[in-house]
Design a protein around this motif. Sequence first.
Motif, short mmCIF file in Angstrom:
data_model
loop_
_atom_site.label_atom_id
_atom_site.label_comp_id
_atom_site.label_asym_id
_atom_site.label_seq_id
_atom_site.Cartn_x
_atom_site.Cartn_y
_atom_site.Cartn_z
N THR A 141 44.27 39.15 17.68
CA THR A 141 45.19 38.43 19.73
C THR A 141 45.86 39.94 20.28
OG1 THR A 141 47.05 37.31 19.85
CG2 THR A 141 46.89 38.37 18.35
N ALA A 142 46.53 40.04 20.71
CA ALA A 142 47.40 40.64 21.32
C ALA A 142 48.76 39.62 22.22
CB ALA A 142 46.61 41.07 22.64
N PHE A 143 49.50 40.85 21.98
CA PHE A 143 50.95 40.03 22.67
C PHE A 143 52.39 41.39 23.47
CE2 PHE A 143 51.18 40.82 17.83
CZ PHE A 143 52.21 41.37 17.63
N PRO A 144 52.84 40.87 23.61
CA PRO A 144 54.00 42.43 24.45
C PRO A 144 55.23 41.93 22.97
CG PRO A 144 54.19 39.96 25.61
CD PRO A 144 53.06 39.76 24.56
N SER A 145 56.11 42.22 22.69
CA SER A 145 56.43 43.20 21.86
C SER A 145 58.01 43.81 21.90
CB SER A 145 56.17 44.33 20.26
OG SER A 145 56.95 43.88 19.98
N ASN A 146 58.71 44.64 21.11
CA ASN A 146 59.71 45.21 21.56
C ASN A 146 60.20 45.88 20.52
OD1 ASN A 146 60.91 43.87 19.56
ND2 ASN A 146 61.68 42.26 20.18
N LYS A 147 61.43 46.71 20.11
CA LYS A 147 61.13 47.95 19.64
C LYS A 147 61.36 47.79 18.52
CE LYS A 147 63.65 52.30 18.59
NZ LYS A 147 62.69 52.77 18.13
N GLY A 148 62.27 46.44 17.82
CA GLY A 148 62.83 46.04 16.91
C GLY A 148 61.45 45.35 15.79
N TYR A 149 60.39 44.88 16.25
CA TYR A 149 59.26 43.86 15.77
C TYR A 149 58.74 45.69 15.40
CZ TYR A 149 54.76 41.67 15.20
OH TYR A 149 53.85 41.50 14.26
N VAL A 150 58.16 46.31 16.54
CA VAL A 150 57.60 47.76 16.41
C VAL A 150 57.84 48.18 15.02
CG1 VAL A 150 56.39 49.87 16.72
CG2 VAL A 150 56.31 47.82 18.45
N ASP A 151 59.24 48.40 14.30
CA ASP A 151 59.97 48.57 13.18
C ASP A 151 59.60 48.79 12.61
OD1 ASP A 151 60.25 51.15 15.69
OD2 ASP A 151 62.78 51.05 15.51
N LYS A 152 60.67 47.36 12.56
CA LYS A 152 60.19 46.25 11.46
C LYS A 152 58.82 45.93 10.42
CE LYS A 152 62.59 42.26 9.96
NZ LYS A 152 63.32 41.19 10.15
N ARG A 153 57.92 45.88 11.37
CA ARG A 153 56.84 44.89 11.23
C ARG A 153 55.54 46.23 10.98
NH1 ARG A 153 58.21 40.40 8.52
NH2 ARG A 153 59.10 39.16 9.89
N ILE A 154 55.62 46.91 11.74
CA ILE A 154 54.62 47.65 11.72
C ILE A 154 54.90 49.52 11.37
CG2 ILE A 154 53.00 49.30 13.11
CD1 ILE A 154 53.15 46.62 15.51
N ARG A 155 56.36 49.90 11.69
CA ARG A 155 56.81 51.02 11.32
C ARG A 155 56.70 51.16 9.72
NH1 ARG A 155 59.21 53.10 16.53
NH2 ARG A 155 57.84 53.64 17.59
N ALA A 156 57.14 50.22 9.70
CA ALA A 156 57.59 50.15 8.12
C ALA A 156 56.89 49.91 7.06
CB ALA A 156 59.02 48.78 7.93
N ILE A 157 55.64 49.33 7.51
CA ILE A 157 54.47 48.42 6.28
C ILE A 157 53.33 49.55 6.94
CG2 ILE A 157 56.20 46.77 5.63
CD1 ILE A 157 53.53 45.24 7.02
N GLY A 158 53.24 50.15 7.63
CA GLY A 158 51.86 50.51 8.77
C GLY A 158 51.85 51.98 8.63
N VAL A 159 50.61 52.37 8.53
CA VAL A 159 50.67 53.61 8.05
C VAL A 159 49.36 54.25 9.75
CG1 VAL A 159 48.66 55.80 7.14
CG2 VAL A 159 49.80 53.93 5.89
N ASN A 160 50.52 55.22 9.86
CA ASN A 160 49.76 55.68 11.28
C ASN A 160 48.25 56.47 11.13
OD1 ASN A 160 50.23 57.36 14.07
ND2 ASN A 160 51.92 57.10 14.17
N VAL A 161 47.45 56.07 12.37
CA VAL A 161 46.18 56.58 11.82
C VAL A 161 45.69 57.58 13.35
CG1 VAL A 161 45.07 55.22 9.59
CG2 VAL A 161 45.52 54.43 12.37
N GLY A 162 46.89 57.88 13.55
CA GLY A 162 46.47 58.56 14.90
C GLY A 162 46.82 58.22 16.40
N THR A 163 46.64 58.52 17.20
CA THR A 163 47.09 58.48 19.17
C THR A 163 45.61 58.64 19.57
OG1 THR A 163 48.82 59.65 18.86
CG2 THR A 163 48.08 59.03 21.26
N TRP A 164 45.70 57.26 20.40
CA TRP A 164 44.26 57.16 21.11
C TRP A 164 44.57 57.21 22.42
CZ3 TRP A 164 41.91 51.37 19.29
CH2 TRP A 164 41.03 51.49 17.89
N GLY A 165 43.67 58.03 23.15
CA GLY A 165 44.34 57.92 24.38
C GLY A 165 44.88 58.97 25.23
N LYS A 166 44.88 59.61 26.40
CA LYS A 166 45.51 60.40 26.94
C LYS A 166 46.91 61.10 26.42
CE LYS A 166 42.56 59.45 30.72
NZ LYS A 166 42.92 58.65 31.84
#
Length: 166
Positions: A141-166
């Motif tokens: 899926t894909a969806f619009p989000s906000n900083k709070g969601y990204v910080d809480k749900r993604i950055r908190a449990i996710g591992v940054n595997v890099g940057t895609w794109g320019k």
Amino acid sequence: MSYTIGSDGYLDFSKCSNDNEKIDQCWEFYRKNLADTCIVAADGKTVRGFTEETFTHIISGSSNRYDPAMEHDIDFVECRARALPVIAKAITGAVQSRVYRVPHYRGGKTVVRRNLVVIEIGFEYFVVVMDELEEKYRIRTAFPSNKGYVDKRIRAIGVNVGTWGK
């Protein structure tokens, strides 16, 4: 109805008089640019799964976003649908995005590695969700989000595997 893309890079619904026309415009874009093409992610893996079911999930929404078990009960959510053109750009690396790998659990076991491609444009966030299946991805899926969601749900449990794109 043919789709139009606005100067901001999102779908432009200004000429649509109702949600059905907006959905038709979204479907036309999806069919021509996502479903009928071979998309290769910025890391070289093929992305599959651009089906009618995925399309429906991308443009629809849930009246209770806090309950992940609840099915989408709103047929059309304009802010989700407008962002369809961003999906391919994020996956292919045409726009800069950060990629996080998060575990997806079922029954206490990690069953699939899920990659979240996060695009940050100004103060807006957009998340593209893909399952990693050996040497390919499957779009979820894909969806619009906000900083709070990204910080809480993604950055908190996710591992940054890099940057895609320019």
